[in-house]
Design an enzyme around this catalytic site. Structure first.
Site, PDB file in Angstrom:
ATOM      1  N   HIS A   1      21.135 -26.464 -52.169  1.00  0.00           N
ATOM      2  CA  HIS A   1      20.901 -26.181 -51.005  1.00  0.00           C
ATOM      3  C   HIS A   1      21.333 -24.842 -50.270  1.00  0.00           C
ATOM      4  O   HIS A   1      22.386 -24.671 -50.016  1.00  0.00           O
ATOM      5  CB  HIS A   1      21.373 -27.454 -50.118  1.00  0.00           C
TER       6      HIS A   1
ATOM      7  N   ASN B   1      24.058 -30.566 -42.820  1.00  0.00           N
ATOM      8  CA  ASN B   1      22.959 -31.270 -41.948  1.00  0.00           C
ATOM      9  C   ASN B   1      23.369 -32.619 -41.398  1.00  0.00           C
ATOM     10  O   ASN B   1      23.017 -32.867 -40.290  1.00  0.00           O
ATOM     11  CB  ASN B   1      21.422 -31.293 -42.496  1.00  0.00           C
TER      12      ASN B   1
ATOM     13  N   GLU C   1      25.049 -25.776 -50.998  1.00  0.00           N
ATOM     14  CA  GLU C   1      25.749 -27.124 -51.309  1.00  0.00           C
ATOM     15  C   GLU C   1      24.957 -27.577 -52.636  1.00  0.00           C
ATOM     16  O   GLU C   1      23.686 -27.349 -52.717  1.00  0.00           O
ATOM     17  CB  GLU C   1      25.101 -27.945 -50.167  1.00  0.00           C
TER      18      GLU C   1
ATOM     19  N   SER D   1      16.562 -30.139 -47.277  1.00  0.00           N
ATOM     20  CA  SER D   1      17.677 -30.187 -46.507  1.00  0.00           C
ATOM     21  C   SER D   1      18.238 -31.580 -46.302  1.00  0.00           C
ATOM     22  O   SER D   1      19.173 -31.847 -45.711  1.00  0.00           O
ATOM     23  CB  SER D   1      17.120 -30.116 -44.923  1.00  0.00           C
TER      24      SER D   1
HETATM   25  N1  CAA Z   1      18.150 -10.158 -46.287  1.00  0.00           N
HETATM   26  C1  CAA Z   1      19.169  -9.086 -46.437  1.00  0.00           C
HETATM   27  N2  CAA Z   1      19.941  -8.901 -45.131  1.00  0.00           N
HETATM   28  C2  CAA Z   1      19.484  -9.539 -44.199  1.00  0.00           C
HETATM   29  C3  CAA Z   1      18.314 -10.414 -44.266  1.00  0.00           C
HETATM   30  C4  CAA Z   1      17.773 -10.393 -45.141  1.00  0.00           C
HETATM   31  N3  CAA Z   1      16.435 -11.339 -45.272  1.00  0.00           N
HETATM   32  N4  CAA Z   1      18.357 -10.723 -42.854  1.00  0.00           N
HETATM   33  C5  CAA Z   1      19.342 -10.306 -42.066  1.00  0.00           C
HETATM   34  N5  CAA Z   1      20.174  -9.821 -42.904  1.00  0.00           N
HETATM   35  C6  CAA Z   1      21.250  -8.834 -42.862  1.00  0.00           C
HETATM   36  C7  CAA Z   1      21.165  -7.725 -41.663  1.00  0.00           C
HETATM   37  O1  CAA Z   1      20.692  -6.545 -42.238  1.00  0.00           O
HETATM   38  C8  CAA Z   1      22.634  -7.382 -40.945  1.00  0.00           C
HETATM   39  O2  CAA Z   1      23.073  -6.696 -41.778  1.00  0.00           O
HETATM   40  P1  CAA Z   1      24.432  -5.725 -41.391  1.00  0.00           P
HETATM   41  O3  CAA Z   1      25.164  -6.507 -40.335  1.00  0.00           O
HETATM   42  O4  CAA Z   1      25.228  -5.367 -42.603  1.00  0.00           O
HETATM   43  O5  CAA Z   1      23.623  -4.685 -40.651  1.00  0.00           O
HETATM   44  C9  CAA Z   1      23.005  -8.884 -41.057  1.00  0.00           C
HETATM   45  O6  CAA Z   1      21.851  -9.391 -42.028  1.00  0.00           O
HETATM   46  C10 CAA Z   1      22.813  -9.662 -39.799  1.00  0.00           C
HETATM   47  O7  CAA Z   1      21.642  -9.557 -39.176  1.00  0.00           O
HETATM   48  P2  CAA Z   1      20.910  -8.976 -37.806  1.00  0.00           P
HETATM   49  O8  CAA Z   1      21.940  -7.785 -37.630  1.00  0.00           O
HETATM   50  O9  CAA Z   1      19.674  -8.903 -37.889  1.00  0.00           O
HETATM   51  O10 CAA Z   1      21.386  -9.969 -36.710  1.00  0.00           O
HETATM   52  P3  CAA Z   1      22.526 -10.862 -36.439  1.00  0.00           P
HETATM   53  O11 CAA Z   1      23.690 -10.255 -36.522  1.00  0.00           O
HETATM   54  O12 CAA Z   1      22.079 -11.458 -35.100  1.00  0.00           O
HETATM   55  O13 CAA Z   1      22.638 -11.983 -37.453  1.00  0.00           O
HETATM   56  C11 CAA Z   1      22.124 -14.230 -38.395  1.00  0.00           C
HETATM   57  C12 CAA Z   1      21.546 -12.910 -37.933  1.00  0.00           C
HETATM   58  C13 CAA Z   1      22.795 -13.990 -39.774  1.00  0.00           C
HETATM   59  C14 CAA Z   1      20.852 -14.903 -38.710  1.00  0.00           C
HETATM   60  C15 CAA Z   1      23.171 -14.652 -37.315  1.00  0.00           C
HETATM   61  O14 CAA Z   1      22.414 -14.862 -36.198  1.00  0.00           O
HETATM   62  C16 CAA Z   1      23.500 -16.095 -37.826  1.00  0.00           C
HETATM   63  O15 CAA Z   1      24.252 -16.395 -38.678  1.00  0.00           O
HETATM   64  N6  CAA Z   1      22.917 -17.253 -37.400  1.00  0.00           N
HETATM   65  C17 CAA Z   1      23.038 -18.457 -37.602  1.00  0.00           C
HETATM   66  C18 CAA Z   1      22.271 -18.981 -38.894  1.00  0.00           C
HETATM   67  C19 CAA Z   1      22.507 -20.448 -39.140  1.00  0.00           C
HETATM   68  O16 CAA Z   1      23.497 -20.974 -38.570  1.00  0.00           O
HETATM   69  N7  CAA Z   1      22.081 -20.697 -40.463  1.00  0.00           N
HETATM   70  C20 CAA Z   1      22.148 -22.128 -40.900  1.00  0.00           C
HETATM   71  C21 CAA Z   1      20.975 -23.101 -40.481  1.00  0.00           C
HETATM   72  S1  CAA Z   1      20.796 -24.583 -40.771  1.00  0.00           S
HETATM   73  C22 CAA Z   1      20.109 -24.452 -42.458  1.00  0.00           C
HETATM   74  O17 CAA Z   1      19.687 -23.434 -42.893  1.00  0.00           O
HETATM   75  C23 CAA Z   1      20.194 -25.828 -43.250  1.00  0.00           C
HETATM   76  C24 CAA Z   1      18.805 -26.663 -43.080  1.00  0.00           C
HETATM   77  O18 CAA Z   1      18.664 -27.478 -44.105  1.00  0.00           O
HETATM   78  C25 CAA Z   1      18.070 -26.435 -42.085  1.00  0.00           C
HETATM   79  P1  NAD Z   2       8.213 -23.526 -44.819  1.00  0.00           P
HETATM   80  O1  NAD Z   2       6.998 -24.087 -44.245  1.00  0.00           O
HETATM   81  O2  NAD Z   2       8.570 -22.103 -44.256  1.00  0.00           O
HETATM   82  O3  NAD Z   2       7.710 -22.979 -46.358  1.00  0.00           O
HETATM   83  C1  NAD Z   2       7.245 -24.007 -47.290  1.00  0.00           C
HETATM   84  C2  NAD Z   2       6.265 -23.451 -47.986  1.00  0.00           C
HETATM   85  O4  NAD Z   2       5.980 -24.209 -49.345  1.00  0.00           O
HETATM   86  C3  NAD Z   2       4.962 -23.240 -47.379  1.00  0.00           C
HETATM   87  O5  NAD Z   2       4.635 -21.703 -47.398  1.00  0.00           O
HETATM   88  C4  NAD Z   2       3.825 -24.183 -48.415  1.00  0.00           C
HETATM   89  O6  NAD Z   2       2.673 -23.438 -48.454  1.00  0.00           O
HETATM   90  C5  NAD Z   2       4.662 -24.072 -49.687  1.00  0.00           C
HETATM   91  N1  NAD Z   2       4.254 -25.175 -50.459  1.00  0.00           N
HETATM   92  C6  NAD Z   2       3.902 -26.458 -50.198  1.00  0.00           C
HETATM   93  N2  NAD Z   2       3.526 -27.203 -51.190  1.00  0.00           N
HETATM   94  C7  NAD Z   2       3.648 -26.288 -52.287  1.00  0.00           C
HETATM   95  C8  NAD Z   2       3.659 -26.343 -53.828  1.00  0.00           C
HETATM   96  N3  NAD Z   2       3.157 -27.469 -54.328  1.00  0.00           N
HETATM   97  N4  NAD Z   2       3.779 -25.047 -54.585  1.00  0.00           N
HETATM   98  C9  NAD Z   2       4.257 -23.866 -54.031  1.00  0.00           C
HETATM   99  N5  NAD Z   2       4.473 -23.985 -52.541  1.00  0.00           N
HETATM  100  C10 NAD Z   2       4.045 -24.891 -51.883  1.00  0.00           C
HETATM  101  O7  NAD Z   2       9.230 -24.231 -44.846  1.00  0.00           O
HETATM  102  P2  NAD Z   2      10.731 -23.780 -45.382  1.00  0.00           P
HETATM  103  O8  NAD Z   2      11.591 -23.943 -44.071  1.00  0.00           O
HETATM  104  O9  NAD Z   2      11.159 -22.784 -46.191  1.00  0.00           O
HETATM  105  O10 NAD Z   2      11.400 -25.228 -46.051  1.00  0.00           O
HETATM  106  C11 NAD Z   2      11.243 -25.347 -47.433  1.00  0.00           C
HETATM  107  C12 NAD Z   2      12.283 -26.287 -47.979  1.00  0.00           C
HETATM  108  O11 NAD Z   2      13.684 -25.975 -47.601  1.00  0.00           O
HETATM  109  C13 NAD Z   2      12.239 -27.741 -46.994  1.00  0.00           C
HETATM  110  O12 NAD Z   2      12.735 -28.687 -48.171  1.00  0.00           O
HETATM  111  C14 NAD Z   2      13.393 -27.578 -46.156  1.00  0.00           C
HETATM  112  O13 NAD Z   2      13.925 -28.735 -45.735  1.00  0.00           O
HETATM  113  C15 NAD Z   2      14.439 -26.692 -46.878  1.00  0.00           C
HETATM  114  N6  NAD Z   2      15.400 -25.905 -45.989  1.00  0.00           N
HETATM  115  C16 NAD Z   2      14.793 -25.347 -44.751  1.00  0.00           C
HETATM  116  C17 NAD Z   2      15.806 -24.570 -44.230  1.00  0.00           C
HETATM  117  C18 NAD Z   2      15.509 -23.913 -42.888  1.00  0.00           C
HETATM  118  O14 NAD Z   2      16.106 -23.429 -42.442  1.00  0.00           O
HETATM  119  N7  NAD Z   2      14.088 -24.017 -42.661  1.00  0.00           N
HETATM  120  C19 NAD Z   2      17.201 -24.358 -44.486  1.00  0.00           C
HETATM  121  C20 NAD Z   2      17.435 -24.836 -45.759  1.00  0.00           C
HETATM  122  C21 NAD Z   2      16.698 -25.666 -46.429  1.00  0.00           C
END
Ligand code: CAA
Ligand code: NAD
Length: 287
Positions: A144, A194, A156, A123
């Site tokens: 990403h 992010n 990304e 991330s």
């Molecule tokens: N596989 C396949 N389809 C999936 C799925 C999966 N694992 N999970 C959900 N879906 C599908 C559902 O079947 C549903 O499809 P339909 O609309 O066609 O029925 C659709 O996705 C939406 O799911 P839900 O109906 O269960 O729920 P929702 O409408 O509330 O949407 C959500 C859920 C997509 C998560 C929505 O709430 C959302 O977009 N939330 C914001 C998520 C976001 O911002 N993500 C970025 C986080 S930051 C990040 O990831 C970066 C980082 O590094 C931390």
């Molecule tokens: P998570 O804790 O759900 O999963 C990480 C997994 O990696 C764990 O199950 C752990 O057992 C496994 N692991 C650790 N060392 C390992 C190894 N050497 N070999 C195989 N498996 C190993 O965390 P997450 O949320 O899936 O995050 C994973 C990565 O993705 C991080 O770098 C995170 O920053 C990035 N990421 C997270 C998100 C998010 O929304 N959570 C979104 C985008 C990117």
């Protein structure tokens, strides 16, 4: 390297929240996929998450049972790193910890064929540094994904100081073959999303910490006031508080800007094991 789904093998390391979603995406896009976890219990848990997503898609009429079976046949789980030796592309999705990633990259480099690419789903961490501990830094970059990986359209592609143009082009082609829309970012902490999202999420925690509004009202305000699919505190629980804390720390470390400094409440919650949905408790209760 040209992308041909037949005979092309993808490796995913880590089958947690993101690794399972990435492995699901690759297998359902037609790639032979092998996913590695540290032990059988975590592997089974991650695979179960993928199988139930395919079951849900069958129940919703999005795919047939036959297609779900084909996806399942293309996906292989393992606890042995060596089982990824013949992969063409490996996507690392292990915990957001630089030491762990710097241990993994040389180990992967040693077993993979010379032309294979190594991609990180980090991330916020420095991917140039991950490439530098391999003998193939020009074949290392970021890919990403966003949570939930099978649903979110963006990826990304992160170009390090060493990544070659050829690697970027192959990864772009690969991302498009997964149905994703790629954007190109430089290897700076937080990349594009992010860098913008983390300060917003941290500000929501500070609002709650300072008693400015209730958790429900903060979430309702952003959901209905700005049209976001989830409020910030719900999104924090969804992403994982641990992952958010580590990402914020990494960006703060690079820029030293107060808006990236993790609020004390976030740190305390992670210390208490309140990691969000994955632990059953975060800003909300999921038990
Ligand atoms: N596989 C396949 N389809 C999936 C799925 C999966 N694992 N999970 C959900 N879906 C599908 C559902 O079947 C549903 O499809 P339909 O609309 O066609 O029925 C659709 O996705 C939406 O799911 P839900 O109906 O269960 O729920 P929702 O409408 O509330 O949407 C959500 C859920 C997509 C998560 C929505 O709430 C959302 O977009 N939330 C914001 C998520 C976001 O911002 N993500 C970025 C986080 S930051 C990040 O990831 C970066 C980082 O590094 C931390
Ligand atoms: P998570 O804790 O759900 O999963 C990480 C997994 O990696 C764990 O199950 C752990 O057992 C496994 N692991 C650790 N060392 C390992 C190894 N050497 N070999 C195989 N498996 C190993 O965390 P997450 O949320 O899936 O995050 C994973 C990565 O993705 C991080 O770098 C995170 O920053 C990035 N990421 C997270 C998100 C998010 O929304 N959570 C979104 C985008 C990117």
């Amino acid at each position: 390297m040209a992308i041909r789904k037949a005979g092309f093998k993808v490796g995913v390391i880590g089958c947690g929240l993101m690794g399972s979603g990435i492995a699901q995406t690759c297998a359902q896009s037609g790639y032979e996929t092998v996913v590695r976890e540290v032990n059988q219990e975590l592997l089974d848990k991650g695979l179960a998450r993928i199988y139930s997503a395919w079951e849900m898609m069958v129940n919703k009429g999005k795919i047939t049972q036959g297609q779900a079976d084909e996806h399942k046949a293309r996906l292989h789980g393992t606890v042995r790193l060596e089982d990824l030796a013949d992969c063409d592309i490996v996507i690392e999705a292990i915990i957001e910890n630089m030491e762990e990633k710097l241990r993994l990259f040389p180990a992967l480099d040693a077993i993979l064929k010379p032309e294979a690419l190594i991609l990180s789903n980090t991330s916020s961490l420095n991917i140039t540094q991950m490439g530098a501990v391999t003998k193939r830094p020009e074949q290392v970059c970021g890919l990403h994904f966003f949570n939930p990986a099978p649903v979110m359209k963006l990826v990304e592609i992160v170009k390090t100081l060493s990544t070659s143009e050829q690697t970027i082009e192959t990864v772009r082609e690969f991302a498009i073959s997964l149905g994703k829309t790629p954007v190109l970012a430089k290897d700076t902490a937080g990349f594009i999303v992010n860098f913008l999202l983390i300060p917003y999420l941290l500000a929501a925690i500070r609002m709650l910490e300072n008693g400015m509004a209730s958790r429900e009202d903060i979430d309702t305000a952003m959901k209905y006031g700005c049209g976001y699919p989830m409020g910030p505190l719900t999104l924090l629980d969804y992403v994982g508080l641990d992952t958010t804390l580590w990402a914020a720390e990494a960006i703060y470390e690079e820029y030293k800007e107060p808006l990236y400094a993790p609020p004390p409440l976030l740190r305390r919650m992670v210390n208490a094991g309140m990691l969000g949905r994955k632990s059953g408790k975060g800003f909300y209760d999921y038990s």
